[in-house]
Design an enzyme around this catalytic site. Structure first.
Site, PDB file in Angstrom:
ATOM      1  N   ARG A   1       2.097   1.538  -7.450  1.00 28.66           N
ATOM      2  CA  ARG A   1       2.488   2.000  -6.194  1.00 28.66           C
ATOM      3  C   ARG A   1       3.746   1.054  -5.676  1.00 28.66           C
ATOM      4  NH1 ARG A   1       0.286   1.379  -0.106  1.00 28.66           N
ATOM      5  NH2 ARG A   1       1.994   2.591   0.898  1.00 28.66           N
TER       6      ARG A   1
ATOM      7  N   HIS B   1       8.244   3.025   3.638  1.00 30.80           N
ATOM      8  CA  HIS B   1       7.372   1.936   3.792  1.00 30.80           C
ATOM      9  C   HIS B   1       8.118   0.827   4.926  1.00 30.80           C
ATOM     10  CE1 HIS B   1       3.793  -0.398   2.196  1.00 30.80           C
ATOM     11  NE2 HIS B   1       4.241  -1.207   3.211  1.00 30.80           N
TER      12      HIS B   1
ATOM     13  N   GLU C   1       1.274   3.795   6.302  1.00 32.68           N
ATOM     14  CA  GLU C   1       0.710   3.281   7.984  1.00 32.68           C
ATOM     15  C   GLU C   1       1.711   3.885   9.235  1.00 32.68           C
ATOM     16  OE1 GLU C   1      -0.070  -0.739   7.473  1.00 32.68           O
ATOM     17  OE2 GLU C   1      -1.370  -0.506   5.809  1.00 32.68           O
TER      18      GLU C   1
ATOM     19  N   ASN D   1      -5.437   2.931   3.665  1.00 34.99           N
ATOM     20  CA  ASN D   1      -5.340   1.515   3.568  1.00 34.99           C
ATOM     21  C   ASN D   1      -6.190   0.990   4.464  1.00 34.99           C
ATOM     22  OD1 ASN D   1      -2.864   2.629   2.413  1.00 34.99           O
ATOM     23  ND2 ASN D   1      -1.460   1.174   3.486  1.00 34.99           N
TER      24      ASN D   1
ATOM     25  N   TYR E   1      -8.685  -2.945   5.387  1.00 36.79           N
ATOM     26  CA  TYR E   1      -8.854  -4.403   5.120  1.00 36.79           C
ATOM     27  C   TYR E   1     -10.064  -5.064   5.964  1.00 36.79           C
ATOM     28  CZ  TYR E   1      -3.923  -4.559   3.295  1.00 36.79           C
ATOM     29  OH  TYR E   1      -2.959  -4.353   2.322  1.00 36.79           O
TER      30      TYR E   1
ATOM     31  N   GLU F   1      -4.533   0.636  -0.350  1.00 37.59           N
ATOM     32  CA  GLU F   1      -4.248  -0.735  -0.223  1.00 37.59           C
ATOM     33  C   GLU F   1      -5.634  -1.521   0.061  1.00 37.59           C
ATOM     34  OE1 GLU F   1      -1.265  -2.240   2.850  1.00 37.59           O
ATOM     35  OE2 GLU F   1       0.283  -0.991   1.988  1.00 37.59           O
TER      36      GLU F   1
END
Ligand SMILES: *[C@@H]1O[C@H](CO)[C@@H](O)[C@H](O)[C@H]1NC(C)=O
Ligand SMILES: *[C@@H]1O[C@H](CO)[C@@H](O)[C@H](O)[C@H]1NC(C)=O
Ligand SMILES: *[C@@H]1O[C@H](CO)[C@@H](O)[C@H](O)[C@H]1NC(C)=O
Length: 486
Positions: A94, A139, A184, A326, A328, A394
């Protein structure tokens, strides 16, 4: 040396924990990067200036006063990048396409042949290596010329984005069958327009992020329909976008805290998710109601959250081939004791977020290791959006300057176990992407926080890349298709 240590570590993990869990054959693995964070060559040939060039060159907002002028120098070293991808054994890569490298002025009347040649070469090398290219159109590096016109707060930006998308599909779509429109959008709008956490750092919360989101959501839908109507019949392939979200966990099992955590999910993931992935479309009801009510109380003649027309709601709904995520970390959420009347997104949301001090940290203040939150989030998506195909675009961990990165290995081990738990719960995750292939320019944190599987020496003019222990670990997972139970 790093290799030996990793083998020892792996043996140790297996010896201690014993049990191996197997990934289903339907799950593929990749790694991700983004153009501004790795390419450098900010002024190569006719490339135009973008908002990160401008922000890094004209403000002192970057922690180490660095910039992406050279970054990992991937513009000149993408063959080395492809070598690394082959070493890891990933199924796909990606990467993102820099708008101002392809369209130096932002508009599609002038194309950069050198910019197109760069991505041609990268894509062709990936195909030769039998690695599927997965390209992101946006991005975060908007051409500065378009920012001067208001960027995403200007409704015309959706048309300019569509023009850019058309150029890209036309140039690369014969070889690229996997597309993301936006990376995002929550970060783009909230931090770039509402706050100062990302370029263009507009800092007009309560107004600008809602305008940005409104135009960006339309831009996404327009690009989706263009692909669906014109390019899919010719080129096959699929297209979606990728949304970031923390898991929002109620701090207590009080009804008010449970409601606050759910509201945080809706303001965060639902803001962009509900218009596209729900059957009714449009913004989440709780956002529409709260922002309208507060806007009136504050003396505005209409809601600060713009409204979609009925036609727009129908046009935007269903513009996805998969749910891109994504993820985290996790936040604990509770109801605040008083609700502020201030003008901001966070005051519209009206919840209090905090972390459990027991959660292990990383080099990033916002990133705590909470693997069970990943499982809960995947289940929330399954339940709220009718069990869509989910692609994780991600997931990763930051540290400072460390090739023997046992904490990153531990993070991946725990989060991949949580992913396997979610699969057992019935979530349909079909691909997992580690962020990132290599250390790179981490936005306002410059080069002080590293997320890479490969270590990059930013003091070396050649930007030497060295596999960290985690690179061997990831490779071993992809080879064995198993992981130790945590
Ligand atoms: C490109 O930028 C670098 C700084 O990153 C500068 O040294 C160089 O002179 C610039 N080249 C051109 C052609 O403007
Ligand atoms: C952003 O706006 C807030 C609220 O108006 C203000 O307190 C803050 O100083 C601004 N930050 C910057 C960097 O301009
Ligand atoms: C998961 O999604 C894929 C792609 O849409 C689909 O082919 C598959 O049947 C789904 N699997 C399950 C278990 O729903």
């Amino acid at each position: 040396m790093v290799f030996i240590k990793t083998i020892t570590l792996l043996c140790l993990l297996i010896a201690v924990k014993g049990e191996l869990r197997r990934f289903p054959d339907t799950l593929s693995f990749g790694v991700a990067t983004a153009s501004y964070q790795i390419e450098g060559a900010w002024n190569a040939t006719d490339k135009g200036e973008n908002i990160w060039d401008r922000l890094t060159h004209t403000t002192d907002m970057i922690k180490d006063r660095s910039n992406g002028d050279v970054a990992c120098d991937s513009y000149n070293q993408h063959k080395r990048d492809v070598e690394m991808l082959k070493q890891l054994g990933v199924d796909y890569y990606r990467f993102s396409i820099s708008w101002s490298r392809i369209l130096p002025d932002g508009f599609s009347n002038r194309l950069s042949q050198d910019g197109i040649a760069y991505y041609d070469s990268l894509i062709n090398d990936l195909l030769v290596a039998n690695i599927t290219p997965f390209a992101t159109l946006y991005h975060w590096d908007l051409p500065q010329r378009l920012q001067d016109l208001g960027g995403w707060s200007n409704p015309m930006m959706a048309d300019y984005f569509l023009d850019f998308a058309e150029v890209v599909f036309e140039a690369f779509g014969d070889r690229v069958q996997n597309w993301l429109t936006f990376n995002e959008p929550w970060v783009v709008c909230l931090q770039g327009y509402g706050g100062v956490g990302k370029a263009p750092a507009l800092n007009m919360s309560g107004i600008a992020e809602y305008l940005c989101a409104h135009n960006l959501i339309k831009a996404h839908a327009m690009a989706y329909h263009l692909y669906d109507d014109v390019y899919r019949p010719l080129q096959g392939g699929r297209i979606g976008w990728t949304l970031n979200s923390n898991w929002h966990e109620p701090a207590n099992q009080y009804p008010a805290d449970i409601e606050a955590a759910e509201r945080a999910m809706q303001f965060h993931l639902g803001w962009f998710g509900h218009p596209v992935f729900s059957t009714e479309g449009d913004y989440p009801q709780v956002m529409k109601e709260r922002i309208a009510k507060r806007s009136l109380e504050q003396g505005y003649p209409r809601s600060r959250l713009p409204e979609f027309t009925t036609e727009e709601i129908a046009y935007i709904r269903g513009t996805y081939d998969f749910f891109g995520l994504n993820h985290y970390t996790t936040t604990l959420v509770r109801m605040p004791t008083t609700i502020s009347k201030e003008l901001s997104y966070y005051d519209d949301l009206g919840t209090e977020g905090f972390e459990d001090p027991a959660w292990p940290g990383s080099a990033s203040v916002w990133l705590k290791v909470v693997p069970w939150g990943f499982r809960n989030l995947l289940n929330w998506i399954k339940e709220n959006y009718y069990n869509p195909e989910i692609i994780v675009f991600e997931n990763g961990f930051s540290d400072r300057d460390n090739k023997d990165d046992v904490d990153r290995i531990s993070y991946y081990n725990q989060y991949l176990n949580a992913l396997l738990d979610a699969l057992e719960d019935g979530c349909n995750v079909t691909a997992y992407t580690a962020w990132s292939l290599m250390d790179n320019f981490e936005w306002l944190q410059g080069y002080t926080e590293r997320f890479g599987l490969y270590y990059v020496d930013f003091n070396d003019p050649r930007r030497t890349r060295t596999p960290k222990a985690s690179a061997f670990y990831y490779k071993s997972i992809l080879e064995s298709r198993t992981i130790e139970r945590d």
